[in-house]
Design an enzyme around this catalytic site. Structure first.
Site, PDB file in Angstrom:
ATOM      1  N   GLY A  63     -60.049  56.262  26.357  1.00 24.46           N
ATOM      2  CA  GLY A  63     -59.960  56.000  24.788  1.00 24.46           C
ATOM      3  C   GLY A  63     -61.112  56.867  23.753  1.00 24.46           C
ATOM      4  O   GLY A  63     -61.431  56.345  22.997  1.00 24.46           O
ATOM      5  N   SER A  93     -58.350  60.906  25.078  1.00 16.76           N
ATOM      6  CA  SER A  93     -58.153  59.760  24.295  1.00 16.76           C
ATOM      7  C   SER A  93     -57.166  58.801  25.072  1.00 16.76           C
ATOM      8  O   SER A  93     -57.004  57.598  24.904  1.00 16.76           O
ATOM      9  CB  SER A  93     -57.051  60.194  23.008  1.00 16.76           C
ATOM     10  N   CYS A  94     -56.586  59.157  26.117  1.00 11.95           N
ATOM     11  CA  CYS A  94     -55.825  58.258  27.240  1.00 11.95           C
ATOM     12  C   CYS A  94     -56.652  57.155  27.807  1.00 11.95           C
ATOM     13  O   CYS A  94     -57.770  57.606  27.874  1.00 11.95           O
ATOM     14  CB  CYS A  94     -55.296  59.202  28.503  1.00 11.95           C
ATOM     15  N   VAL A  95     -56.103  56.346  28.444  1.00  9.29           N
ATOM     16  CA  VAL A  95     -56.888  55.107  28.857  1.00  9.29           C
ATOM     17  C   VAL A  95     -56.306  55.034  30.345  1.00  9.29           C
ATOM     18  O   VAL A  95     -55.163  54.791  30.494  1.00  9.29           O
ATOM     19  CB  VAL A  95     -56.689  53.954  28.162  1.00  9.29           C
TER      20      VAL A  95
END
Lengths: 212, 160
Positions: free
Chosen positions: B95, B33-35
């Site tokens: 994401g 989910s990190c960008v």
């Protein structure tokens, strides 16, 4: 090696809890599969998620993660992390007599693929293993610990963990981690059980276990 | 992906790396989910990679855990190394919704991507290319010499 963040006495309390839990998990898996399966927690620590990811080979390493959400008197997340080859062997043990293992298919990136039946078996392994730990925790608390339906994902270790960490990060990235061995007929399959409670739950949980 | 003579700079969760070494490879492993935001100045050959974890929050250590408070830190370091944001190429990846059953996690990936685009807009900037969303993890690598961003998942490799 996981880098611990607790005192030796607290670590011992955690070790005892994981030992009892993994013993129960082994008995349950043996009963389900008809095979002698022993589950042993070889290393237990309260540590950071980053150390666990590093111990699994790094954030980019492909693993199988079986996720279980935790609600009730403890709120948070739990994961069983396995290497893909080990996951496949473990699934084969549980499916023995029910389904013939298919040929090992490796994709162009060298990652063994798992079919739906194998993933289903692994969800059950995760459910039993994580559930055994939470049952131990529940014995020390007044209210029951409830788990969600498990889901299994094959992907990069960092990617599986970061969503869970993002859900907790404003509070803490502390995890209770147990390097775990599933042993059958002398063959050892390595894995890791991670319990990631919310901050308030972690305090209550470690206090109840005598691991604060 | 990485050549033997390349300097490899790794951006862990909430971390940024910036360099003016054109022979460097800037890497963020295992984005869920990190960008990750990659910026590259083709003239000054300054490259930067930030690994954001959440849309908003206070300035922390590590410095780019949050998009809103971390982006100015990232830009400041990029300028300090000689980069010019007006001519920089900006690309983003990540994401994802890794564990779809967790509604909050599903939202975090989407919210990270939206927060990044909104924050860039507030600086008068925009993404030139992106690989955002989906359900798979990604490892990204920014080439300091070319500005190419390699995006590798378990099932594919693409170049932005």
């Amino acid at each position: 090696m996981y880098a611990p963040t607790t005192s030796p006495a607290a670590s011992q309390a955690l070790e005892r809890t994981f030992e009892r839990a993994m013993g129960a998990a082994g008995r349950a898996l043996a009963e389900m599969s008809g095979h002698a399966i022993e589950v042993v927690a070889t290393e237990v620590a309260r540590t950071t998620a980053r150390h666990v990811v590093d111990a699994a080979g790094g954030a980019g390493t492909v693993v199988v993660g079986i996720y279980v959400g935790i609600t009730g008197s403890v709120d948070g997340h739990a994961l069983l992390i396995l290497q893909p080859e080990g996951a496949r062997k473990l699934a084969a043990l549980l499916l023995d007599g029910f389904a013939e293992p298919g040929p090992l298919e490796v994709d162009e990136f060298g990652v063994p693929s798992l079919d739906e039946l194998e993933l289903s078996a692994l969800r059950e392994v995760g459910n039993v293993t994580v559930g055994a730990f939470l049952n131990e925790v529940g014995r020390h608390l007044d209210e029951p610990v409830v788990v969600t339906v498990p889901i299994a994902v094959s992907d990069m270790a960092g990617a599986i963990l970061d969503g869970v960490l993002a859900d907790l990060t404003v509070e803490s990235d502390d995890v209770l981690a147990a390097r775990t061995s599933f042993i059958n007929n002398g063959e050892t399959i390595e894995g890791a059980v991670l319990v990631l409670p919310r901050q308030a739950s972690l305090a209550a949980l470690t206090l109840a276990l005598g691991a604060a | 992906m990485v050549g033997t003579d390349q300097e490899v700079l790794v951006a862990g969760i909430g971390e940024m790396v910036v360099t003016n070494n054109p022979n460097a490879a800037l890497v963020a492993y295992g984005l869920g989910s990190c960008v990750a935001l990659a910026i590259w100045d083709p003239k000054a050959r300054v490259a930067g990679l930030a690994h954001f974890m959440l849309p908003s929050g206070p300035l922390t250590n590590p410095p780019v855990k949050f998009v809103d408070s971390g982006l100015p830190q990232f830009f400041s370091e990029f300028r300090r190394r000689g980069g010019d944001l007006r001519r920089a190429q900006m690309k983003a990846a990540g994401g994802a919704a890794m564990l779809a059953v967790m509604a909050s996690t599903l939202e975090i990936g989407k919210r990270n991507a939206e927060a990044l685009q909104a924050a860039l807009g507030q600086h008068g900037l925009r993404l030139h290319n992106s690989d955002l969303g989906g359900k798979a993890g990604r490892t990204v690598q920014l080439e300091g010499s070319t500005g190419r961003l390699l995006v590798k998942s378990v099932t594919s490799v693409s170049v932005l």
